[in-house]
Design a protein around this motif. Structure first.
Motif, PDB file in Angstrom:
ATOM      1  N   ASN A  95       0.871  -1.206  -0.078  1.00  0.00           N
ATOM      2  CA  ASN A  95       0.041  -0.069  -0.036  1.00  0.00           C
ATOM      3  C   ASN A  95       0.976   1.236   0.060  1.00  0.00           C
ATOM      4  OD1 ASN A  95      -2.687   1.327  -0.317  1.00  0.00           O
ATOM      5  ND2 ASN A  95      -2.579   1.428   2.062  1.00  0.00           N
ATOM      6  N   ALA A  96       1.908   1.179  -0.670  1.00  0.00           N
ATOM      7  CA  ALA A  96       3.005   2.362  -0.834  1.00  0.00           C
ATOM      8  C   ALA A  96       2.948   3.286  -2.107  1.00  0.00           C
ATOM      9  CB  ALA A  96       4.354   1.774  -0.398  1.00  0.00           C
ATOM     10  N   ILE A  97       1.724   2.931  -2.901  1.00  0.00           N
ATOM     11  CA  ILE A  97       1.791   3.593  -4.071  1.00  0.00           C
ATOM     12  C   ILE A  97       1.293   5.030  -3.596  1.00  0.00           C
ATOM     13  CG2 ILE A  97       0.833   3.945  -6.441  1.00  0.00           C
ATOM     14  CD1 ILE A  97       2.525   1.572  -6.263  1.00  0.00           C
ATOM     15  N   ASN A  98       1.692   5.999  -4.453  1.00  0.00           N
ATOM     16  CA  ASN A  98       1.421   7.453  -4.581  1.00  0.00           C
ATOM     17  C   ASN A  98       1.341   8.138  -5.789  1.00  0.00           C
ATOM     18  OD1 ASN A  98       3.830   8.854  -4.516  1.00  0.00           O
ATOM     19  ND2 ASN A  98       4.066   7.991  -2.361  1.00  0.00           N
ATOM     20  N   SER A  99       0.810   9.456  -5.723  1.00  0.00           N
ATOM     21  CA  SER A  99       0.798  10.157  -6.878  1.00  0.00           C
ATOM     22  C   SER A  99       2.226  10.626  -7.497  1.00  0.00           C
ATOM     23  CB  SER A  99      -0.009  11.450  -6.866  1.00  0.00           C
ATOM     24  OG  SER A  99       0.754  12.206  -5.765  1.00  0.00           O
ATOM     25  N   SER A 100       3.397  10.309  -6.641  1.00  0.00           N
ATOM     26  CA  SER A 100       4.861  10.470  -7.096  1.00  0.00           C
ATOM     27  C   SER A 100       5.352   9.258  -7.262  1.00  0.00           C
ATOM     28  CB  SER A 100       5.418  11.457  -6.097  1.00  0.00           C
ATOM     29  OG  SER A 100       4.784  12.679  -5.970  1.00  0.00           O
ATOM     30  N   GLY A 193      -7.562  20.664 -22.572  1.00  0.00           N
ATOM     31  CA  GLY A 193      -8.609  19.489 -22.518  1.00  0.00           C
ATOM     32  C   GLY A 193      -9.194  19.659 -21.199  1.00  0.00           C
ATOM     33  N   VAL A 194     -10.121  18.589 -21.349  1.00  0.00           N
ATOM     34  CA  VAL A 194     -11.138  18.604 -20.267  1.00  0.00           C
ATOM     35  C   VAL A 194     -11.177  16.772 -20.127  1.00  0.00           C
ATOM     36  CG1 VAL A 194     -13.597  18.583 -19.387  1.00  0.00           C
ATOM     37  CG2 VAL A 194     -12.566  20.363 -20.785  1.00  0.00           C
ATOM     38  N   GLN A 195     -11.034  16.608 -18.847  1.00  0.00           N
ATOM     39  CA  GLN A 195     -11.509  15.093 -18.288  1.00  0.00           C
ATOM     40  C   GLN A 195     -12.631  14.688 -18.460  1.00  0.00           C
ATOM     41  OE1 GLN A 195      -9.422  16.409 -14.290  1.00  0.00           O
ATOM     42  NE2 GLN A 195      -8.757  14.191 -14.203  1.00  0.00           N
ATOM     43  N   LEU A 196     -12.820  13.639 -19.446  1.00  0.00           N
ATOM     44  CA  LEU A 196     -14.135  13.119 -19.740  1.00  0.00           C
ATOM     45  C   LEU A 196     -14.624  12.069 -18.798  1.00  0.00           C
ATOM     46  CD1 LEU A 196     -13.590  12.466 -23.505  1.00  0.00           C
ATOM     47  CD2 LEU A 196     -14.648  14.579 -22.563  1.00  0.00           C
ATOM     48  N   PRO A 197     -15.781  12.046 -18.398  1.00  0.00           N
ATOM     49  CA  PRO A 197     -16.522  11.063 -17.977  1.00  0.00           C
ATOM     50  C   PRO A 197     -16.162   9.612 -18.333  1.00  0.00           C
ATOM     51  CG  PRO A 197     -18.072  12.736 -18.221  1.00  0.00           C
ATOM     52  CD  PRO A 197     -16.895  12.990 -19.319  1.00  0.00           C
ATOM     53  N   TYR A 198     -16.003   8.631 -17.748  1.00  0.00           N
ATOM     54  CA  TYR A 198     -15.644   7.264 -17.989  1.00  0.00           C
ATOM     55  C   TYR A 198     -16.409   6.798 -19.505  1.00  0.00           C
ATOM     56  CZ  TYR A 198     -14.232   2.467 -17.698  1.00  0.00           C
ATOM     57  OH  TYR A 198     -13.670   1.043 -18.007  1.00  0.00           O
ATOM     58  N   SER A 199     -17.675   7.053 -19.331  1.00  0.00           N
ATOM     59  CA  SER A 199     -18.554   6.670 -20.394  1.00  0.00           C
ATOM     60  C   SER A 199     -18.163   7.323 -21.616  1.00  0.00           C
ATOM     61  CB  SER A 199     -19.881   6.741 -20.098  1.00  0.00           C
ATOM     62  OG  SER A 199     -20.425   8.031 -19.943  1.00  0.00           O
ATOM     63  N   GLN A 200     -18.004   8.407 -21.709  1.00  0.00           N
ATOM     64  CA  GLN A 200     -17.602   9.225 -22.826  1.00  0.00           C
ATOM     65  C   GLN A 200     -16.157   8.864 -23.509  1.00  0.00           C
ATOM     66  OE1 GLN A 200     -18.128  13.554 -23.038  1.00  0.00           O
ATOM     67  NE2 GLN A 200     -19.620  13.581 -21.369  1.00  0.00           N
ATOM     68  N   THR A 201     -15.172   8.416 -22.835  1.00  0.00           N
ATOM     69  CA  THR A 201     -14.023   7.868 -23.160  1.00  0.00           C
ATOM     70  C   THR A 201     -14.255   6.490 -23.773  1.00  0.00           C
ATOM     71  OG1 THR A 201     -12.927   9.114 -21.600  1.00  0.00           O
ATOM     72  CG2 THR A 201     -11.702   7.369 -22.540  1.00  0.00           C
ATOM     73  N   ILE A 561      -3.574  10.134 -10.600  1.00  0.00           N
ATOM     74  CA  ILE A 561      -2.894  10.800 -11.695  1.00  0.00           C
ATOM     75  C   ILE A 561      -1.573  11.426 -11.238  1.00  0.00           C
ATOM     76  CG2 ILE A 561      -3.343  12.918 -13.085  1.00  0.00           C
ATOM     77  CD1 ILE A 561      -6.423  12.225 -13.044  1.00  0.00           C
ATOM     78  N   PRO A 562      -0.642  11.341 -11.916  1.00  0.00           N
ATOM     79  CA  PRO A 562       0.726  12.023 -11.527  1.00  0.00           C
ATOM     80  C   PRO A 562       0.719  13.066 -11.053  1.00  0.00           C
ATOM     81  CG  PRO A 562       0.711  10.683 -13.499  1.00  0.00           C
ATOM     82  CD  PRO A 562      -0.356  10.715 -13.166  1.00  0.00           C
ATOM     83  N   ARG A 563       1.480  13.353  -9.992  1.00  0.00           N
ATOM     84  CA  ARG A 563       1.441  14.726  -9.321  1.00  0.00           C
ATOM     85  C   ARG A 563       2.001  15.829 -10.333  1.00  0.00           C
ATOM     86  NH1 ARG A 563       1.005  17.514  -4.724  1.00  0.00           N
ATOM     87  NH2 ARG A 563       2.400  19.074  -4.231  1.00  0.00           N
ATOM     88  N   GLN A 578      -7.991  15.193  -9.203  1.00  0.00           N
ATOM     89  CA  GLN A 578      -7.500  13.756  -8.800  1.00  0.00           C
ATOM     90  C   GLN A 578      -8.536  12.688  -8.497  1.00  0.00           C
ATOM     91  OE1 GLN A 578      -5.176  11.666  -8.988  1.00  0.00           O
ATOM     92  NE2 GLN A 578      -3.312  12.820  -8.018  1.00  0.00           N
ATOM     93  N   ASN A 579      -7.958  11.468  -8.577  1.00  0.00           N
ATOM     94  CA  ASN A 579      -8.915  10.327  -8.278  1.00  0.00           C
ATOM     95  C   ASN A 579      -9.310  10.278  -6.711  1.00  0.00           C
ATOM     96  OD1 ASN A 579      -9.707   9.376 -10.761  1.00  0.00           O
ATOM     97  ND2 ASN A 579      -7.495   8.326 -10.789  1.00  0.00           N
ATOM     98  N   PRO A 580     -10.330   9.766  -6.267  1.00  0.00           N
ATOM     99  CA  PRO A 580     -10.755   9.641  -4.923  1.00  0.00           C
ATOM    100  C   PRO A 580      -9.663   9.110  -4.154  1.00  0.00           C
ATOM    101  CG  PRO A 580     -12.539   9.213  -6.539  1.00  0.00           C
ATOM    102  CD  PRO A 580     -11.412   9.354  -7.305  1.00  0.00           C
ATOM    103  N   GLY A 581      -9.131   9.749  -3.121  1.00  0.00           N
ATOM    104  CA  GLY A 581      -8.515   9.402  -1.919  1.00  0.00           C
ATOM    105  C   GLY A 581      -7.004   9.648  -2.156  1.00  0.00           C
TER     106      GLY A 581
END
Length: 583
Positions: A95-100, A193-201, A561-563, A578-581
């Motif tokens: 559990n040591a993953i982070n945005s960096s 650019g705009v982050q698209l909702p999952y369904s649009q991608t 998402i990378p910092r 950023q993704n939740p959490g």
């Protein structure tokens, strides 16, 4: 084709730093000091360099064999333990993953690939340099076949753009879909650019797949095109795309229309009759050098190369390998016995002979094609006196016998060419498989079970899964099996188990656990190994033990998402969500 490949080094030594080294939001930006010797005009007007640009795009697709310094993604779930304690893959389990820090961060790599695709497509269009030169002819004669070269190249670029976006989608969720060349010196455009909702991608990827399929031929024009997609490859990607989109992680309301899309996309490939299941012993004898072609099961794979890194990293330690990938007892226990029905799959299991070495009733054959276990006899290992794997405590391949010896009592046999003698530097042709027909069959069965598993559909599911059982030399479902599997939940569990066995180590289990939302249960418990000792009579004594811990935080359903990307947008006054959490 080969001449084009020979030009790659020249192309990307001279212009690579201009349009390759930057990430999605940093294409060429602020890089005024880059010294290049070739312009776009020179590259895309040259008969060798223009196709070579397309060739290079394939280098952005990750090869799964040893991309974590010898480790594989399987060691980040319940398939395996990596015996290299210092491997970056261990960050997932701790559990040591982070945005960096993320060893599987593909954000920049995928967007570099996407940018290459868009550059190539732009130059291939009517206003591009390519169309104003003879650098890529409209039609080429390849052997006895004629191929519309420009269409085929365009289809490849569209497919690769879809592929790269899907790799981002399954990792990060809401991403930027980039379908044009962004001006690196126009900050307003670069960060527009705009982050698209999952369904649009999903819709955008699907559209690119459909377009790619229209431009590409249905079969290879010539064997020199091995490793390239054809029209069915793009449509097969839709099968995986729609399956992920319909799964619980991305379909919380269980919208059945999404499952139907996955059913239909998979059925297109099945109905094409272009692919078939290879013999069990030939699944990963992917490339036949004599015929210069892949087996009939392969839908998309890397170009074959001569290599032995797979064996160097994964052979048992007494065979000059590092023994990195150690299958778990959890995986081994999922393999049933041969020649039995599904419902009675453990009927003849003998805990004193768990691998069926001395029992007429053997474990199913896929086990030996997946795992090296104690007393496994390697086949065709040239000029080696001792071909018996010894994973018992005190054995030459046993637990803790060397710093990287097995931590579970097993080694990975899948992908391994057992004829190679590493002491002699032997190599053989191999390719990493991204998609094969067995996956399409499993996609189809899963999606159909979730959409409607009654009546004729149930029979179709049974018949589809029996194809894989037959290839694995297992008995077809009998009446008792069918009575059990009519229950949707039981069938779901069977398909999950079957994907685990059939697709082991192929970078499916890691993502399957996430899309099913099973990871928070499965990956929050230790993985098991098998400790084998000998008693005073020399008999083996088997004991299951906790081999390694796993920790899964629910925020890991999506990568951070990378910092660095977040900071780039922030400096331009824009926001990346950023993704939740994650921070």
């Amino acid at each position: 084709m080969m001449e084009n490949m020979k030009k790659l080094i020249l192309i990307f030594m001279t212009v690579g730093t201009v349009f390759i080294t930057q990430s999605c939001s940093d294409y060429l930006s602020k890089d005024a000091n880059v010294n290049t010797t070739l312009s776009y005009q020179q590259i895309f007007s040259d008969v060798h360099l223009a196709p070579g640009f397309l060739d290079n795009i394939y280098t952005n697709i990750p090869d799964g064999f040893s991309r974590f310094n010898g480790a594989m993604l399987a060691a980040a779930c319940d398939e395996a333990v990596c015996s290299d304690a210092g491997s970056a893959i261990q960050l997932f389990n701790n559990n040591a993953i982070n945005s960096s820090t993320n060893p599987d961060d593909q954000w920049s790599n995928m967007y570099r690939g996407i940018r290459k695709c868009n550059i190539f497509l732009k130059e291939l269009e009517s206003d591009g340099i390519i169309t104003k030169t003879n650098s890529i002819p409209v039609v080429e004669t390849v052997g006895k076949n004629t191929v519309n070269t420009r269409n085929y190249y365009k289809g490849q670029a569209l497919f690769l753009r879809a592929f790269f976006h899907f790799e981002l989608l399954k990792r990060y969720g809401n991403i930027f879909y980039v379908s044009k060349v962004l001006d690196p010196f126009n900050e307003q455009e670069l960060f527009s650019g705009v982050q698209l909702p999952y369904s649009q991608t999903v819709d955008s990827i699907s559209n690119d797949c459909d377009s790619a399929a229209k431009y590409m031929p249905a079969v290879y024009p010539d064997v020199s095109y091995n490793g390239r997609p054809v029209s069915w490859t793009a449509l097969a990607l839709k099968s995986r795309l729609f399956l992920y989109a319909a799964s619980p992680l991305n379909n919380s309301s269980n919208d059945l229309t999404k499952w139907k899309l996955a059913v239909d996309a998979s059925k297109v490939i099945i109905d094409s009759k272009k692919y078939s299941l290879a013999a069990l012993s030939k699944i990963f004898t992917i490339y036949n050098p004599d015929l210069k072609q892949y087996n009939a099961e392969i839908i998309f794979a890397t170009k074959e190369i001569n290599r032995n890194d797979i064996e160097t990293y994964n052979y048992p330690v007494s065979y000059q390998g590092s023994g990195f990938m150690n299958p778990t007892e959890d995986l081994v226990e999922a393999f049933g016995m041969s020649a039995t029905s599904y419902i009675n799959r453990y009927l003849n299991y003998n805990s004193n002979d768990p691998y069926g070495l001395n029992n007429i009733k053997k474990r199913e054959e896929r086990l030996k094609y997946t795992v090296f276990y104690n007393a496994y006899r390697l086949i065709n290992l040239s000029n080696t006196k001792d071909t018996i794997v010894a994973t018992y405590v005190g054995g030459k391949d046993g637990l803790f016998s060397t710093p990287t010896a097995t931590k579970t009592g097993y080694y990975m046999s899948k992908f391994i060419d057992q004829s190679l003698d590493l002491s002699k530097g032997n190599t053989s042709y191999r390719a990493w498989v991204y998609m094969r027909y067995a996956e399409i069959l499993l996609n189809y069965a899963e999606a159909l079970n979730e959409y409607d598993n009654t009546g004729a559909n149930f029979t179709t599911i049974i018949n589809t899964l029996n194809l894989i059982r037959n290839r694995a030399n297992l008995k077809p479902f009998d009446s008792a099996d069918k009575a059990l599997l009519k229950d949707q939940t039981e069938m779901r569990n069977y398909i999950k188990r079957e994907r685990r066995l059939e697709l082991a180590f192929e970078e499916h289990r890691f993502w399957d656990l996430r899309r099913w939302k099973d990871a928070e249960t499965v990956l929050n418990q230790p993985v098991q190994g098998m400790r084998i000792t000998t008693d005073t009579s020399g008999n083996y004594v088997y004991a299951v033990f906790a081999a390694d811990t796993r920790i899964f935080d629910t925020k890991m359903y999506w990568y951070p998402i990378p910092r660095t990307e977040i900071l780039k947008y922030r400096s331009a006054g824009k926001t990346v969500v950023q993704n939740p959490g994650w921070e």
